[in-house]
Design a protein around this motif. Structure first.
Motif, PDB file in Angstrom:
ATOM      1  N   LEU A 288      56.609  80.045  -2.991  1.00  0.00           N
ATOM      2  CA  LEU A 288      55.145  79.985  -2.950  1.00  0.00           C
ATOM      3  C   LEU A 288      54.701  78.588  -3.384  1.00  0.00           C
ATOM      4  N   PRO A 289      54.789  77.588  -2.506  1.00  0.00           N
ATOM      5  CA  PRO A 289      54.499  76.208  -2.908  1.00  0.00           C
ATOM      6  C   PRO A 289      53.065  76.007  -3.365  1.00  0.00           C
ATOM      7  N   LEU A 290      52.914  75.267  -4.464  1.00  0.00           N
ATOM      8  CA  LEU A 290      51.610  74.812  -4.933  1.00  0.00           C
ATOM      9  C   LEU A 290      51.541  73.306  -4.719  1.00  0.00           C
ATOM     10  N   PRO A 291      50.413  72.793  -4.200  1.00  0.00           N
ATOM     11  CA  PRO A 291      50.350  71.376  -3.842  1.00  0.00           C
ATOM     12  C   PRO A 291      49.945  70.484  -5.005  1.00  0.00           C
ATOM     13  N   CYS A 292      50.208  69.197  -4.840  1.00  0.00           N
ATOM     14  CA  CYS A 292      49.608  68.188  -5.711  1.00  0.00           C
ATOM     15  C   CYS A 292      48.108  68.141  -5.409  1.00  0.00           C
ATOM     16  N   LYS A 293      47.300  67.838  -6.421  1.00  0.00           N
ATOM     17  CA  LYS A 293      45.853  67.762  -6.212  1.00  0.00           C
ATOM     18  C   LYS A 293      45.457  66.550  -5.370  1.00  0.00           C
ATOM     19  N   GLN A 294      46.300  65.503  -5.376  1.00  0.00           N
ATOM     20  CA  GLN A 294      45.919  64.234  -4.756  1.00  0.00           C
ATOM     21  C   GLN A 294      46.625  63.959  -3.436  1.00  0.00           C
ATOM     22  N   CYS A 295      47.898  64.349  -3.315  1.00  0.00           N
ATOM     23  CA  CYS A 295      48.671  64.024  -2.114  1.00  0.00           C
ATOM     24  C   CYS A 295      49.217  65.297  -1.477  1.00  0.00           C
ATOM     25  N   SER A 296      49.775  65.146  -0.292  1.00  0.00           N
ATOM     26  CA  SER A 296      50.367  66.280   0.420  1.00  0.00           C
ATOM     27  C   SER A 296      51.867  66.098   0.599  1.00  0.00           C
ATOM     28  N   GLY A 297      52.470  65.278  -0.256  1.00  0.00           N
ATOM     29  CA  GLY A 297      53.871  64.935  -0.070  1.00  0.00           C
ATOM     30  C   GLY A 297      54.847  65.652  -0.972  1.00  0.00           C
ATOM     31  N   VAL A 298      54.346  66.420  -1.953  1.00  0.00           N
ATOM     32  CA  VAL A 298      55.237  67.132  -2.870  1.00  0.00           C
ATOM     33  C   VAL A 298      54.649  68.518  -3.140  1.00  0.00           C
ATOM     34  N   VAL A 299      55.498  69.411  -3.653  1.00  0.00           N
ATOM     35  CA  VAL A 299      55.028  70.748  -4.034  1.00  0.00           C
ATOM     36  C   VAL A 299      55.584  71.104  -5.409  1.00  0.00           C
ATOM     37  N   PHE A 300      54.990  72.148  -5.985  1.00  0.00           N
ATOM     38  CA  PHE A 300      55.392  72.610  -7.315  1.00  0.00           C
ATOM     39  C   PHE A 300      55.520  74.128  -7.302  1.00  0.00           C
ATOM     40  N   CYS A 301      56.243  74.637  -8.289  1.00  0.00           N
ATOM     41  CA  CYS A 301      56.460  76.083  -8.360  1.00  0.00           C
ATOM     42  C   CYS A 301      55.402  76.773  -9.203  1.00  0.00           C
ATOM     43  N   ARG A 306      53.175  71.578 -12.279  1.00  0.00           N
ATOM     44  CA  ARG A 306      52.296  70.566 -11.665  1.00  0.00           C
ATOM     45  C   ARG A 306      51.613  69.718 -12.722  1.00  0.00           C
ATOM     46  N   ASP A 307      51.110  70.367 -13.763  1.00  0.00           N
ATOM     47  CA  ASP A 307      50.430  69.624 -14.828  1.00  0.00           C
ATOM     48  C   ASP A 307      51.396  68.726 -15.590  1.00  0.00           C
ATOM     49  N   ALA A 308      52.600  69.237 -15.860  1.00  0.00           N
ATOM     50  CA  ALA A 308      53.597  68.439 -16.594  1.00  0.00           C
ATOM     51  C   ALA A 308      54.034  67.231 -15.777  1.00  0.00           C
ATOM     52  N   ALA A 309      54.232  67.424 -14.476  1.00  0.00           N
ATOM     53  CA  ALA A 309      54.643  66.318 -13.611  1.00  0.00           C
ATOM     54  C   ALA A 309      53.569  65.239 -13.557  1.00  0.00           C
ATOM     55  N   TRP A 310      52.305  65.658 -13.445  1.00  0.00           N
ATOM     56  CA  TRP A 310      51.219  64.669 -13.377  1.00  0.00           C
ATOM     57  C   TRP A 310      51.126  63.880 -14.675  1.00  0.00           C
ATOM     58  N   GLU A 311      51.232  64.582 -15.793  1.00  0.00           N
ATOM     59  CA  GLU A 311      51.117  63.913 -17.091  1.00  0.00           C
ATOM     60  C   GLU A 311      52.256  62.935 -17.326  1.00  0.00           C
TER      61      GLU A 311
END
Length: 688
Positions: A288-301, A306-311
């Motif tokens: 169930l991919p969740l997207p980055c808020k800014q780009c369409s090139g990566v996904v998160f579980c 997602r928040d940890a990766a952005w920070e």
């Protein structure tokens, strides 16, 4: 190390310096540098180097137009009852939809509905949560609550189902349906609540993390965790080895199968081809991919990932990820991500000094005496072999460091402490500054401070570029061939740095085996390990499948050592050359080899070391009694049956064989591989 881009940069810089008549002077200056920061500054001082690297945005942007197009395609597929294809189309819509657009919540709702029809109720619930999070229209929210109730009903969650159906009724006040339809809906919900009375069951954890992975439960450490090294079993400790380096040693006898390390990496980097199938932060395969808020090139579980990766890192990579992954190797990218994960404040506190030649056993431990995998200092303490590298190798790695420092500048990494960006090249005239830094005016304290800071970070990038080829590990996934499990293979997903795992030294006949659970690495004993023996991993050179000369060449070129393990010293044969007919038993007196031959006395044989006669009948009879059950388990495991029963049989045979027989022996190799096959199925595993 060299990618085509880095090789091109190296060749072009060399050519430019030669044409300017500065190459020999540069080589002399660069060769005098004693620290990585000095090497980096020597290159950073060159105008000729800066003109070679031009950083531009390169990423897959959001697009409402394309998101709507994918959602329309998903709707058509849903009407045709091609539900899985519809899910895939809705996923593309979710990934492409701008974070503040109504397209996003509608696509989440559509994907939720489709997963409901696929009877994937947990996934359905997660998308309902995301639809609410992205402001699903209030006048339609009753549909979401109704679907929640149905999911909970089918999952035997009585209380949650009743609450959801009740919420459906109250939400109808905000709906735009006609009074007649509203009356019908209320009646249906009351009937649904009544039906919930027949549910029997207990609440289960339905968090998204339980669905977005393809591995079983992560094992727990045998003997609990060490106080000094939390991800390491308490039956293992860090010591200096006989060569003056560090290693991991057994504090007690360790049995085959014990879990010795469960380590989350300091950081990891997915391969480009896995960007849309695996979480960018934890490397789990995402259903169930969740997207980055800014780009369409990566996904998160999950939102957590997602928040940890952005920070930690994605804030600086998001707009340039395409350039990075297209232009450099995975380990160079990992070096860059280490810098972002550590952060400027931590890196400023770590200044390299010249003359770092020995490694203390306590290197990388914090002030409390703990060696932590999430501490940059632990990774920083790992060996990098800078003294063993050629000028050309050092130059290439320095230019790779410069490439990434330019990306850090582009992302305003240094504005964390310095609000004004300063062009440091404006005062650098030529290679004359090598070793001493650029020429400066009297009143440019800020410029000097920023230059020192950048060269320190560049030195860290360079150090990591040298350290990672010797210490990074792959994150893997078992690609299961369901029709023919024996033809399955292991696929690399990502590169990661594990500060504890990296302390294990090499053997061509290793005593531990590694498996990935997401990007968490689990190391288990594959051989019996005696108290005070050193744990040994394998660096891609196993004796059963690679001959001695190839192993030695591989290890020397990448890891800068000549292997002296028993398999190398004794030049053990490869698997198909091992004789299984005449095994060697262990002498109970001296652990020497008691050769069993068809021509010998069937009851006794002489030890080749202590020369004493030993009983061979008892162990051979016991072995023959175990043989049929072992062969059956071996065959069924190869065919894909990795049940606990088979795993137990394999472990019992392997432990007995290890205790009584000397390697190399084919049956030990077979049982080890079958045991590893069972472990493969527990770790990251996905049908090919």
């Amino acid at each position: 190390m060299e990618t085509s881009l880095i090789k091109k940069l190296t060749d072009q810089l060399t050519c430019n310096l030669v044409e300017a008549g500065l190459y020999e002077q540069f080589v002399a200056s660069f060769s005098k540098c004693s620290t990585n920061a000095e090497r980096f500054q020597c290159v950073y001082s060159l105008k000729q180097a800066h003109t070679l690297i031009d950083v531009k945005e390169n990423y897959r942007p959001k697009s409402k137009k394309h998101a709507e197009s994918w959602r329309a395609e998903g709707n058509a597929l849903f009407k045709a009852k091609r539900y899985q294809k519809a899910v895939d189309a809705y996923t593309q819509s979710i990934i492409l939809a701008p974070n503040d657009s109504d397209s996003l919540c509608l696509a989440y709702n559509n994907r939720s509905t489709t997963n409901f029809y696929l009877k994937k109720y947990g996934l359905c619930l997660q998308d309902i949560e995301m639809a609410f999070l992205h402001n699903y229209p209030q006048n339609k929210c009753y549909k979401l609550y109704q679907r929640i109730g149905r999911c909970m009903y089918y999952m035997n969650q009585k209380e949650q189902a009743i609450k959801a159906f009740e919420k459906t009724i109250t939400s109808l006040d905000h709906s735009e349906i006609c009074p007649k339809e509203k009356i019908t809906m209320v009646s249906d919900m009351k009937n649904a609540i009544h039906q919930c009375g027949s549910i029997e069951g207990s609440f289960a954890d339905m968090s998204i993390e339980n669905f977005n992975h393809c591995h079983k439960e992560i094992p727990k450490l045998s003997s609990g965790g060490s106080k000094e090294v939390p991800c390491l079993s308490d039956c293992v400790e860090v010591r200096l080895d006989s060569h003056g380096g560090r290693g991991l040693f057994a504090k007690r006898d360790i049995e085959i199968g014990e879990t010795l390390i469960v380590e989350t990496p300091f950081t990891s980097t997915l391969l480009k081809e896995c960007n849309m199938s695996h979480c960018q932060y934890c490397c789990n395969r995402v259903a169930l991919p969740l997207p980055c808020k800014q780009c369409s090139g990566v996904v998160f579980c999950s939102l957590t990932c997602r928040d940890a990766a952005w920070e930690k890192f994605h804030w600086a990579e998001c707009s340039v990820l395409g350039s990075i992954q297209d232009s450099t190797g995975d380990l160079s990218f990992l070096s860059y991500r280490m810098i972002l994960t550590a952060g400027l404040g931590v890196l400023d506190q770590i200044q390299e000094t010249s003359g770092e030649t020995t490694v203390e056993c306590s290197a990388g431990f914090d002030k409390e005496g703990v060696y932590r995998s999430d501490n940059y200092r632990s990774a920083y303490s790992l060996v990098n072999h800078d003294k063993d590298r050629t000028f050309q190798d050092l130059l290439s790695r320095t230019l790779a460091a410069l490439f990434f420092l330019k990306h850090l500048e582009f992302a305003d990494f240094f504005s964390q402490k310095n609000s004004e960006k300063v062009d440091l090249c404006t005062n650098v005239s030529s290679v004359e500054a090598c070793g001493d830094g650029p020429q400066r005016s009297e009143n440019d304290d800020q410029q000097r401070t920023l230059l020192k800071q950048k060269c320190n970070i560049g030195g860290h990038l360079l150090r990591n570029n040298m350290m990672l080829p010797c210490n990074a590990h792959e994150v893997s996934e078992f690609s299961l061939n369901c029709e023919s499990p024996a033809m399955s293979s292991t696929k690399e997903l990502a590169a990661a740095i594990y500060p504890v795992l990296s302390l294990i030294n090499h053997s061509c006949d290793p005593s531990v085996v590694r498996h990935s659970f997401g990007n968490i690495c689990v190391a288990r004993a594959i051989r019996s390990i005696k108290k005070d023996d050193e744990l040994k991993d394998n660096y891609g050179a196993l004796y059963p499948v690679m001959d001695l000369s190839m192993r030695q060449s591989h290890l020397q070129s990448q890891y800068f050592f000549t292997c002296q393990c028993e398999a190398c010293v004794s030049d053990w044969p490869q698997y198909f050359d091992i004789s299984n007919c005449e095994p060697a038993l262990r002498c109970p007196q001296c652990d020497g080899r008691v050769k069993v031959s068809v021509d010998n006395d069937p009851k006794k044989a002489r030890c080749s070391s202590c020369k004493k006669w030993q009983d061979i009948q008892t162990p051979l009879v016991a072995l023959s009694q175990m043989e049929p059950e072992f062969r059956q388990a071996l065959t069924t495991v190869i065919d894909g049956d990795t049940s606990e029963t088979n795993l137990t049989i394999l472990l019992e045979f392997l432990r007995f064989a290890e205790a009584k027989m000397h390697r190399p022996w084919q049956d030990i190799c077979d049982s080890q591989e079958a045991f590893k096959q069972c472990l493969n199925m527990q770790a990251n595993c996905f049908p090919a």
